[in-house]
Write an enzyme that holds these catalytic residues in place. Structure first.
Site, PDB file in Angstrom:
ATOM      1  N   LYS A 196       0.868  -1.192   0.000  1.00 13.63           N
ATOM      2  CA  LYS A 196       0.000   0.000   0.000  1.00 13.63           C
ATOM      3  C   LYS A 196       0.893   1.227   0.000  1.00 13.63           C
ATOM      4  O   LYS A 196       2.019   1.177   0.485  1.00 13.63           O
ATOM      5  CB  LYS A 196      -0.864   0.014   1.269  1.00 13.63           C
ATOM      6  CG  LYS A 196      -2.143   0.803   1.119  1.00 13.63           C
ATOM      7  CD  LYS A 196      -3.225  -0.027   0.484  1.00 13.63           C
ATOM      8  CE  LYS A 196      -4.475   0.766   0.208  1.00 13.63           C
ATOM      9  NZ  LYS A 196      -5.590  -0.115  -0.174  1.00 13.63           N
ATOM     10  N   ASP A 232      -7.017   4.273  -4.509  1.00 14.25           N
ATOM     11  CA  ASP A 232      -7.690   4.097  -3.220  1.00 14.25           C
ATOM     12  C   ASP A 232      -8.331   5.470  -2.970  1.00 14.25           C
ATOM     13  O   ASP A 232      -8.541   6.233  -3.931  1.00 14.25           O
ATOM     14  CB  ASP A 232      -6.676   3.697  -2.128  1.00 14.25           C
ATOM     15  CG  ASP A 232      -7.346   3.149  -0.865  1.00 14.25           C
ATOM     16  OD1 ASP A 232      -7.693   1.973  -0.829  1.00 14.25           O
ATOM     17  OD2 ASP A 232      -7.560   3.928   0.095  1.00 14.25           O
TER      18      ASP A 232
HETATM   19  N1  GLU Z   1      -7.402   0.125  -2.909  1.00 17.89           N
HETATM   20  C1  GLU Z   1      -8.113  -1.076  -3.234  1.00 17.89           C
HETATM   21  C2  GLU Z   1      -8.131  -2.004  -2.039  1.00 17.89           C
HETATM   22  O1  GLU Z   1      -8.173  -1.551  -0.931  1.00 17.89           O
HETATM   23  C3  GLU Z   1      -7.639  -1.711  -4.527  1.00 17.89           C
HETATM   24  C4  GLU Z   1      -6.208  -2.069  -4.595  1.00 17.89           C
HETATM   25  C5  GLU Z   1      -5.758  -2.534  -5.980  1.00 17.89           C
HETATM   26  O2  GLU Z   1      -6.590  -2.614  -6.880  1.00 17.89           O
HETATM   27  O3  GLU Z   1      -4.569  -2.821  -6.107  1.00 17.89           O
HETATM   28  O4  GLU Z   1      -8.164  -3.204  -2.157  1.00 17.89           O
END
Ligand code: GLU
Length: 445
Positions: free
Chosen positions: A127, A167
């Protein structure tokens, strides 16, 4: 080797990461359900898998310097937490929001390990993001920020290394600017980001996937009890990408969406929003980047400064942000008749709220299972990029539905006893087992 005890394990986590309350919260919820499994299996214990799982492979922190429209210089902090790549390249979104700290990104990266594992696709957990606030910034300012951010991030990512996505605060516009800068610097058109636009390598259905997935997961939970979403009154919080498409799918499946919200308050539609009203709200939030307080329509009232949690409903889809449902909110929801919660956001329920829902044995789908549809379709975008092909909407949606069905089955296989289904335990244990076996295969690294 001695068994692990929750309190001493958490004491160690807290002393190593003392100023990281969100991270500690996410770890504690997982540790509570995993420790019994680990204590039963000496291979997991001896390899110190849990202790290794809570320590990121690496964390990159960097300065992001950018210039606003009046020529003033600003400095933000950028991050990428590469948490665990045992089962595939790091994968997880980028969040741009003033509340972003190392603690928030570590909790999100940690959750992402187990969530990505549950999808059945080969994706590790990571992340990233920044404390930059896109709200109130011009397109040019957002562009300059994204370019400055990617100028550093590009050296840490790659289609086989780490594949970020969106996100909170990072949507189609930001992904476009980030990908544009990646191409410019690296001279490569590769699948290093997901959530890309359809003209340059994105997948159909990615935008809708998290919200749709949370509804498909709710449908699975109801189906197990012989019920359906038809006619159910549903609270949806948030009004970003996840909330809007959860609401759209709920309406398509015959449910009544009685709320949406933003940080200013809640839009309440006691009889349920119509498709037309939802489309107006989508335009207001996505295109005009406006506030819900400015929305007027018949059958809809605005509750200034309120969250949806005090409203009567059968089901709730928290799709805004972490810790948006407190212990008292949970009690109110339970006494108002809420019998299903499907978390579209990451960790929207506090530890007290989760305990309240689990104690009453309602259908509680934790984020790492219920909102895995977004990253799952990101995984499908990676697969399409690798093949240099684009799949049809039907194919992507059919795969998403199957993945959500399979996640539900994995939760049952690992969390059901008799009639009772503990989705928290099921999701944590099922997600962990795959990562654990891979980590064991690699030896002590
Ligand atoms: N931010 C999204 C999550 O919390 C998607 C992450 C992604 O697609 O890599 O899963």
């Amino acid at each position: 080797m001695a068994t692990i005890e929750l309190q001493s394990f958490m004491d160690e986590v807290r002393s190593k990461s003392p100023h990281e309350p969100e991270f500690q919260q996410a770890v504690e919820e997982v540790a509570e359900t995993l420790i019994p499994i680990i204590n039963e299996d000496s291979r997991y214990r001896e390899a110190r898998l849990l202790q290794r799982l809570v320590e990121p492979d690496r964390t990159v922190m960097f300065r992001v310097t950018w210039e606003d429209d009046s020529g003033e210089i600003h400095v933000n902090r950028g991050y990428r937490v590469q948490f665990n790549n045992a089962i595939g390249p790091y994968k997880g979104g980028l969040r741009f929001h003033p509340s972003v700290t190392l603690s928030v990104l570590k909790f999100l990266g940690f959750e992402q390990i187990l969530k990505n594992s549950l999808t059945g696709l080969p994706m590790g957990g990571g992340k990233g993001g920044s404390d930059f606030d896109p709200k109130g910034k011009s397109d040019r300012e957002v562009m300059r920020f994204c370019q400055a951010f990617m100028t550093e991030l590009q050296r840490h990512i790659g289609e086989d290394t780490d594949v970020p996505a969106g996100d909170i605060g990072v949507g189609a516009r930001e992904i476009g600017y980030l990908f544009g800068q990646y191409r410019r610097i690296c001279n490569r058109h590769a699948g290093v980001l997901t959530g890309k636009g359809l003209t340059y390598g994105g997948s159909v259905g990615r935008t809708e996937a998290t919200g749709y997935g949370a509804v498909y997961f709710a449908r699975e939970m109801y189906a197990r009890r012989g019920e359906s979403l038809d006619g159910k009154r549903c609270l949806v919080s948030g009004s970003g990408n996840v909330a809007l498409y959860a609401a759209q799918k709920l309406i398509q499946l015959g449910a009544n969406v009685v709320s949406l919200s933003d940080s200013g308050g809640t839009v309440h539609a006691p009889e349920g929003l119509t498709e037309k009203q939802l489309e107006e709200l989508r335009q207001l939030k996505e295109e005009q980047r406006g506030r819900l307080s400015s929305y007027n329509s018949s059958g809809v009232e605005y509750l200034d400064g309120k969250t949806p949690w005090g409203l009567d409903a059968d089901a709730a889809f928290p799709c805004a942000t972490q810790n948006e449902i407190g212990g008292e909110d949970a009690q109110t929801m339970l006494s108002n008749g809420v019998g299903l919660v499907s978390e579209g956001a990451n960790m929207p329920s506090t530890a007290e709220a989760v305990h309240a829902f689990r104690a009453k044995h309602i259908l509680f789908g934790p984020g790492k299972a219920a909102n895995a549809g977004g990253v799952a379709v990101s995984g499908l975008e990676q697969a399409q990029n690798a093949q240099r092909l684009s799949w049809s909407r039907e194919e992507v949606d059919e795969r998403l539905q199957r993945i959500m069905h399979d996640i539900h089955t994995k939760c049952m296989d690992n969390g059901a006893s008799g009639d009772d289904a503990d989705y928290v335990k099921g999701a944590n244990v099922a997600g962990f087992r795959k990562v654990a076996e891979a980590m064991l295969a690699f030896g002590a690294i």
